[in-house]
Scaffold this motif. Structure first.
Motif, mmCIF file in Angstrom:
data_model
loop_
_atom_site.group_PDB
_atom_site.id
_atom_site.type_symbol
_atom_site.label_atom_id
_atom_site.label_comp_id
_atom_site.label_asym_id
_atom_site.label_seq_id
_atom_site.Cartn_x
_atom_site.Cartn_y
_atom_site.Cartn_z
ATOM 1 N N ASP A 6 0.630 -1.064 -0.030
ATOM 2 C CA ASP A 6 0.011 0.092 -0.072
ATOM 3 C C ASP A 6 0.824 1.162 0.054
ATOM 4 O O ASP A 6 1.626 1.590 1.059
ATOM 5 C CB ASP A 6 -0.805 -0.145 1.265
ATOM 6 N N PRO A 7 0.831 1.932 -0.800
ATOM 7 C CA PRO A 7 1.690 3.324 -1.182
ATOM 8 C C PRO A 7 1.188 4.384 0.131
ATOM 9 O O PRO A 7 2.134 4.951 0.488
ATOM 10 C CB PRO A 7 1.299 3.801 -2.546
ATOM 11 N N ASN A 8 -0.080 4.102 0.244
ATOM 12 C CA ASN A 8 -0.358 5.307 1.115
ATOM 13 C C ASN A 8 0.313 5.001 2.560
ATOM 14 O O ASN A 8 0.567 5.944 3.395
ATOM 15 C CB ASN A 8 -1.994 5.320 1.388
ATOM 16 N N SER A 43 7.390 9.150 5.981
ATOM 17 C CA SER A 43 6.881 10.586 5.590
ATOM 18 C C SER A 43 8.289 11.292 5.917
ATOM 19 O O SER A 43 8.133 12.480 5.221
ATOM 20 C CB SER A 43 5.872 11.004 6.763
ATOM 21 N N ASP A 44 9.096 10.772 6.363
ATOM 22 C CA ASP A 44 10.268 11.536 6.631
ATOM 23 C C ASP A 44 11.802 11.199 5.626
ATOM 24 O O ASP A 44 12.644 11.840 5.768
ATOM 25 C CB ASP A 44 10.988 11.677 8.182
ATOM 26 N N ASP A 45 11.155 10.562 4.634
ATOM 27 C CA ASP A 45 12.349 9.743 3.764
ATOM 28 C C ASP A 45 11.974 10.393 2.615
ATOM 29 O O ASP A 45 10.976 9.844 1.708
ATOM 30 C CB ASP A 45 12.070 8.354 3.886
ATOM 31 N N SER A 46 12.650 11.579 2.113
ATOM 32 C CA SER A 46 12.438 11.876 0.705
ATOM 33 C C SER A 46 12.629 11.102 -0.415
ATOM 34 O O SER A 46 11.975 11.099 -1.441
ATOM 35 C CB SER A 46 13.421 13.314 0.630
ATOM 36 N N PHE A 47 13.546 10.083 -0.390
ATOM 37 C CA PHE A 47 13.956 9.186 -1.373
ATOM 38 C C PHE A 47 12.547 8.136 -1.603
ATOM 39 O O PHE A 47 12.144 8.095 -2.614
ATOM 40 C CB PHE A 47 14.958 8.442 -1.185
ATOM 41 N N MET A 48 11.933 7.793 -0.484
ATOM 42 C CA MET A 48 10.948 6.777 -0.694
ATOM 43 C C MET A 48 9.630 7.816 -1.012
ATOM 44 O O MET A 48 8.843 7.270 -1.864
ATOM 45 C CB MET A 48 10.500 6.197 0.618
ATOM 46 N N LEU A 49 9.633 8.848 -0.643
ATOM 47 C CA LEU A 49 8.533 9.691 -1.053
ATOM 48 C C LEU A 49 8.388 9.988 -2.530
ATOM 49 O O LEU A 49 7.375 9.798 -3.451
ATOM 50 C CB LEU A 49 8.306 10.993 -0.367
ATOM 51 N N LYS A 50 9.637 10.359 -3.049
ATOM 52 C CA LYS A 50 9.920 10.498 -4.502
ATOM 53 C C LYS A 50 9.485 9.096 -5.489
ATOM 54 O O LYS A 50 9.061 8.908 -6.319
ATOM 55 C CB LYS A 50 11.186 11.149 -4.772
ATOM 56 N N LEU A 86 7.568 6.585 -4.558
ATOM 57 C CA LEU A 86 6.139 6.339 -4.445
ATOM 58 C C LEU A 86 5.405 7.313 -5.605
ATOM 59 O O LEU A 86 4.656 6.765 -5.980
ATOM 60 C CB LEU A 86 5.857 6.504 -2.941
ATOM 61 N N GLU A 87 5.851 8.483 -5.811
ATOM 62 C CA GLU A 87 5.155 9.304 -6.441
ATOM 63 C C GLU A 87 5.237 8.794 -8.149
ATOM 64 O O GLU A 87 4.590 8.696 -8.827
ATOM 65 C CB GLU A 87 5.883 10.611 -6.669
ATOM 66 N N GLU A 88 6.559 7.961 -8.390
ATOM 67 C CA GLU A 88 6.993 7.367 -9.596
ATOM 68 C C GLU A 88 6.608 6.115 -9.798
ATOM 69 O O GLU A 88 6.514 5.520 -11.181
ATOM 70 C CB GLU A 88 8.703 7.566 -9.835
ATOM 71 N N ASN A 89 6.176 5.218 -8.767
ATOM 72 C CA ASN A 89 5.972 3.880 -8.605
ATOM 73 C C ASN A 89 4.711 3.382 -7.880
ATOM 74 O O ASN A 89 4.707 2.387 -7.321
ATOM 75 C CB ASN A 89 7.288 3.199 -8.112
ATOM 76 N N SER A 90 3.613 4.203 -8.098
ATOM 77 C CA SER A 90 2.418 3.754 -7.225
ATOM 78 C C SER A 90 1.409 3.243 -8.234
ATOM 79 O O SER A 90 0.084 3.045 -7.827
ATOM 80 C CB SER A 90 1.833 5.053 -6.740
ATOM 81 N N GLY A 91 1.546 2.709 -9.373
ATOM 82 C CA GLY A 91 0.818 1.953 -10.329
ATOM 83 C C GLY A 91 0.475 0.526 -9.875
ATOM 84 O O GLY A 91 1.138 0.141 -8.995
ATOM 85 N N LYS A 92 -0.424 -0.020 -10.617
ATOM 86 C CA LYS A 92 -0.415 -1.441 -10.334
ATOM 87 C C LYS A 92 0.564 -2.369 -10.405
ATOM 88 O O LYS A 92 1.293 -2.261 -11.612
ATOM 89 C CB LYS A 92 -1.830 -1.986 -10.979
ATOM 90 N N ASP A 93 0.671 -3.336 -9.690
ATOM 91 C CA ASP A 93 1.769 -4.240 -10.019
ATOM 92 C C ASP A 93 1.137 -5.260 -10.994
ATOM 93 O O ASP A 93 0.390 -5.825 -10.667
ATOM 94 C CB ASP A 93 2.041 -5.080 -8.838
ATOM 95 N N LYS A 94 1.828 -5.158 -12.120
ATOM 96 C CA LYS A 94 1.171 -6.048 -13.511
ATOM 97 C C LYS A 94 1.545 -7.500 -13.356
ATOM 98 O O LYS A 94 0.877 -8.359 -14.051
ATOM 99 C CB LYS A 94 1.979 -5.531 -14.691
ATOM 100 N N SER A 95 2.418 -7.960 -12.419
ATOM 101 C CA SER A 95 2.597 -9.481 -12.122
ATOM 102 C C SER A 95 1.671 -10.101 -11.309
ATOM 103 O O SER A 95 1.548 -11.307 -11.291
ATOM 104 C CB SER A 95 3.786 -9.533 -11.342
#
Length: 317
Positions: free
Chosen positions: A234-236, A243-250, A252-261
């Motif tokens: 769950d990305p949310n 919330s304090d991790d800028s790498f993970m927040l970015k 998730l912005e770029e990788n929050s689509g459905k897992d096609k597998s």
């Protein structure tokens, strides 16, 4: 970062988000082995359909979603993950099927509830997701009885979690074979009318719990019962924990689509699963990932003898 000194010509993956695991209970049975593989920086996994190996590197791993019916063995290792800056949450399955024997080797419900509370106290209730999975109807369990069992569990743990994920039983071919093998009959999928009846009952129960409710991979909308579409990876929730991790927040912005597998109705975002079919020894009659219980026991015993193995799957498919 985790160093990876091993070399291999096979296909390699470098996941940021790891699932541990949809295919087996790593926290319950393989926590020591899993920590050793994190320390080594990689593991080898075999494709369950063609037996081809590939390598999962942990050099970029920042988050782990643990799936388990018994996280007690891995609790001692949580400071290790913390020290690496790897964050996590637990999908903790609590079913009450001991009377029917549907979960042959699972610990008594009382013990699992106590572990649930203990884990929540240690890591925070936002990181312990209660799963009621799968929801089963049979000649031995009527819908009202199922709701009553869930109510008793919910009354015990509602102060120790913020979320409940439900998943209705799916009778896959491999599951059907296992049910026959274990000698269970009468277990069946829910009719649509029963899904809505169950959702109505659960929504009513949740008035006293006030949990976030979601349903896994359902084609029927349950929003009118305040049950959302499920996203087990769950990305949310990851965003909340990181919330304090800028790498993970970015990320998730770029990788929050459905897992096609994953199956078409699954709402999970992409992750890499580190588990292996035919390795879990809980003995659950409804399991789709343990197609050969004898092989699962053999794999488990072999790994106990070979704790430094690169793979948890030593016997082949």
């Amino acid at each position: 970062m985790i160093n990876n000194s091993a070399n291999s010509s096979i296909k390699e993956l470098n996941p940021v988000i790891v699932s541990a695991s949809r295919a087996t209970d790593i926290p319950a049975f393989y926590s020591d082995w899993f920590v050793n593989r994190i320390k080594e920086g990689y593991l080898i996994k075999f494709n369950p359909y063609n037996n081809r190996p590939y390598k999962i590197n942990f050099c970029d791993t920042k988050f782990i979603v643990f799936w388990t019916k018994n996280p007690k063995p891995i609790i001692k290792h949580l400071p290790f993950f913390d020290s690496l800056g790897i964050r996590y949450y637990f999908q903790y399955t609590l079913n009450d099927y001991s009377r029917e024997g549907y979960e042959k080797n699972v610990l008594p419900l009382k013990d699992r509830i106590e572990t649930f509370k203990n884990l929540s106290d240690i890591i925070g209730k936002e990181k312990v997701v209660w799963r009621s999975d799968p929801l089963i109807l049979s000649g031995k369990i009527a819908l009202k009885d199922l709701l009553l069992r869930i109510e008793k569990t919910g009354d015990e743990i509602s102060d120790y979690t913020k979320r409940l994920v439900i998943s209705f039983f799916d009778n896959y071919k491999s599951v059907e074979k296992n049910l026959k093998k274990f000698g269970f009959s009468g277990i069946r999928e829910f009719e649509k009318s029963e899904i809505t009846e169950f959702a109505t009952g659960l929504s009513s129960l949740n008035k006293k719990w006030n949990l976030g409710l979601s349903a896994c991979s359902e084609d029927i909308s349950l929003l009118k019962y305040k049950i959302a579409k499920g996203r087990c990876i769950d990305p949310n929730l990851i965003r909340e924990i990181c919330s304090d991790d800028s790498f993970m927040l970015k990320y998730l912005e770029e990788n929050s689509g459905k897992d096609k597998s994953q199956r078409s109705l699954c709402g999970c975002i992409p992750s890499t699963d580190t588990g292996q079919y035919n390795t879990c020894i809980h003995g659950c009659a409804y399991c789709y990932a343990t197609r050969n219980p004898v092989l699962a026991i053999n794999n488990y015993r072999l790994l106990l003898k070979n704790p430094k193995s690169e793979s948890m799957y030593l016997k082949g498919i």
